[in-house]
Scaffold this active site. Sequence first.
Site, PDB file in Angstrom:
ATOM      1  N   ASP A  28      42.094  35.526 -18.691  1.00  0.00           N
ATOM      2  CA  ASP A  28      43.161  36.648 -18.831  1.00  0.00           C
ATOM      3  C   ASP A  28      42.676  38.116 -18.419  1.00  0.00           C
ATOM      4  O   ASP A  28      41.250  38.196 -18.732  1.00  0.00           O
ATOM      5  CB  ASP A  28      43.737  36.919 -20.120  1.00  0.00           C
ATOM      6  CG  ASP A  28      45.123  37.701 -20.492  1.00  0.00           C
ATOM      7  OD1 ASP A  28      46.111  37.079 -20.609  1.00  0.00           O
ATOM      8  OD2 ASP A  28      44.930  38.970 -19.877  1.00  0.00           O
ATOM      9  N   ILE A  29      43.303  38.950 -17.515  1.00  0.00           N
ATOM     10  CA  ILE A  29      42.712  40.209 -17.170  1.00  0.00           C
ATOM     11  C   ILE A  29      42.711  41.023 -18.349  1.00  0.00           C
ATOM     12  O   ILE A  29      41.723  41.946 -18.270  1.00  0.00           O
ATOM     13  CB  ILE A  29      43.437  40.720 -15.851  1.00  0.00           C
ATOM     14  CG1 ILE A  29      42.649  41.353 -15.060  1.00  0.00           C
ATOM     15  CG2 ILE A  29      44.603  41.386 -16.494  1.00  0.00           C
ATOM     16  CD1 ILE A  29      43.443  41.916 -13.779  1.00  0.00           C
ATOM     17  N   ASN A  85      54.498  32.888 -25.421  1.00  0.00           N
ATOM     18  CA  ASN A  85      55.330  34.180 -25.770  1.00  0.00           C
ATOM     19  C   ASN A  85      56.421  33.907 -25.056  1.00  0.00           C
ATOM     20  O   ASN A  85      56.702  33.914 -23.863  1.00  0.00           O
ATOM     21  CB  ASN A  85      54.572  35.464 -25.404  1.00  0.00           C
ATOM     22  CG  ASN A  85      53.365  35.650 -26.176  1.00  0.00           C
ATOM     23  OD1 ASN A  85      53.283  35.356 -27.549  1.00  0.00           O
ATOM     24  ND2 ASN A  85      52.507  36.310 -25.639  1.00  0.00           N
ATOM     25  N   GLY A  91      56.722  39.087 -27.163  1.00  0.00           N
ATOM     26  CA  GLY A  91      55.579  39.897 -26.238  1.00  0.00           C
ATOM     27  C   GLY A  91      55.306  39.400 -25.009  1.00  0.00           C
ATOM     28  O   GLY A  91      54.451  39.773 -24.505  1.00  0.00           O
ATOM     29  N   HIS A  98      53.349  30.092 -19.340  1.00  0.00           N
ATOM     30  CA  HIS A  98      52.036  30.009 -19.580  1.00  0.00           C
ATOM     31  C   HIS A  98      51.409  30.086 -20.975  1.00  0.00           C
ATOM     32  O   HIS A  98      51.962  30.384 -21.834  1.00  0.00           O
ATOM     33  CB  HIS A  98      50.924  31.418 -18.874  1.00  0.00           C
ATOM     34  CG  HIS A  98      51.602  32.844 -19.558  1.00  0.00           C
ATOM     35  ND1 HIS A  98      52.974  33.232 -19.202  1.00  0.00           N
ATOM     36  CD2 HIS A  98      51.478  33.681 -20.540  1.00  0.00           C
ATOM     37  CE1 HIS A  98      53.129  34.468 -19.673  1.00  0.00           C
ATOM     38  NE2 HIS A  98      52.348  34.701 -20.510  1.00  0.00           N
ATOM     39  N   HIS A 100      48.527  30.700 -23.667  1.00  0.00           N
ATOM     40  CA  HIS A 100      47.428  31.269 -23.951  1.00  0.00           C
ATOM     41  C   HIS A 100      46.302  30.350 -24.794  1.00  0.00           C
ATOM     42  O   HIS A 100      46.766  29.921 -25.919  1.00  0.00           O
ATOM     43  CB  HIS A 100      47.727  32.511 -24.863  1.00  0.00           C
ATOM     44  CG  HIS A 100      48.489  33.698 -24.094  1.00  0.00           C
ATOM     45  ND1 HIS A 100      48.081  34.902 -23.687  1.00  0.00           N
ATOM     46  CD2 HIS A 100      49.868  33.846 -23.837  1.00  0.00           C
ATOM     47  CE1 HIS A 100      48.962  35.580 -23.158  1.00  0.00           C
ATOM     48  NE2 HIS A 100      50.134  34.838 -23.313  1.00  0.00           N
TER      49      HIS A 100
HETATM   50  P1  5GP Z   1      52.395  37.275 -21.943  1.00  0.00           P
HETATM   51  O1  5GP Z   1      52.594  38.832 -22.579  1.00  0.00           O
HETATM   52  O2  5GP Z   1      53.592  37.214 -20.892  1.00  0.00           O
HETATM   53  O3  5GP Z   1      52.422  36.277 -22.903  1.00  0.00           O
HETATM   54  O4  5GP Z   1      50.919  37.234 -21.048  1.00  0.00           O
HETATM   55  C1  5GP Z   1      50.802  37.610 -19.756  1.00  0.00           C
HETATM   56  C2  5GP Z   1      49.313  37.748 -19.838  1.00  0.00           C
HETATM   57  O5  5GP Z   1      48.891  37.665 -18.324  1.00  0.00           O
HETATM   58  C3  5GP Z   1      48.829  39.041 -20.416  1.00  0.00           C
HETATM   59  O6  5GP Z   1      47.736  38.531 -21.238  1.00  0.00           O
HETATM   60  C4  5GP Z   1      48.103  39.733 -19.301  1.00  0.00           C
HETATM   61  O7  5GP Z   1      46.941  40.272 -19.810  1.00  0.00           O
HETATM   62  C5  5GP Z   1      47.849  38.639 -18.574  1.00  0.00           C
HETATM   63  N1  5GP Z   1      48.102  39.139 -16.900  1.00  0.00           N
HETATM   64  C6  5GP Z   1      48.724  40.051 -16.375  1.00  0.00           C
HETATM   65  N2  5GP Z   1      48.669  40.277 -15.137  1.00  0.00           N
HETATM   66  C7  5GP Z   1      47.525  39.651 -14.989  1.00  0.00           C
HETATM   67  C8  5GP Z   1      46.557  39.258 -13.555  1.00  0.00           C
HETATM   68  O8  5GP Z   1      46.687  39.513 -12.576  1.00  0.00           O
HETATM   69  N3  5GP Z   1      45.568  38.475 -13.800  1.00  0.00           N
HETATM   70  C9  5GP Z   1      45.298  37.888 -14.886  1.00  0.00           C
HETATM   71  N4  5GP Z   1      44.092  37.020 -14.705  1.00  0.00           N
HETATM   72  N5  5GP Z   1      45.887  38.073 -16.094  1.00  0.00           N
HETATM   73  C10 5GP Z   1      46.905  38.664 -16.117  1.00  0.00           C
END
Ligand code: 5GP
Length: 112
Positions: A28-29, A85, A91, A98, A100
């Site tokens: 994750d970034i 999520n 969230g 995806h 986590h």
């Molecule tokens: P969500 O909030 O939808 O459950 O998780 C999305 C995740 O994707 C977040 O933890 C966010 O930091 C990660 N994310 C968003 N954009 C990027 C990206 O461009 N590269 C990577 N590696 N992670 C990303």
Amino acid sequence: MSIFEKIIARQIPARIVAETDEWIAFHDIQPQAPVHVLVVPKKVITRIGEAEDSDALLLGALLLGAKQVARSLGLLDSGFRVVLNHGRDGGETVPHLHVHVLGGRPLGWPPG
Ligand code: 5GP
């Protein structure tokens, strides 16, 4: 095209941990723990609430992918958390399913 489709297509870079025909796992970034990896299906399923019965094998493969990532990053003994999520209250920020995988420190419960 979602940001994760662009990562799958190698249009934008990511720190890839593992990959199969069905999914890709990358760091994750914005990590929320010392280990924070996303396991992402190559098939676009927007979110878990939109998965179909026909996705059962793929969803199982994602969980086994999470286990594989946890094992390869040394989390099986210390422990880890697997999170999906869905939607606003969940969230969700990226509309591409995806999983986590979080670990490397004690994780609070209940989540915030
Ligand atoms: P969500 O909030 O939808 O459950 O998780 C999305 C995740 O994707 C977040 O933890 C966010 O930091 C990660 N994310 C968003 N954009 C990027 C990206 O461009 N590269 C990577 N590696 N992670 C990303």
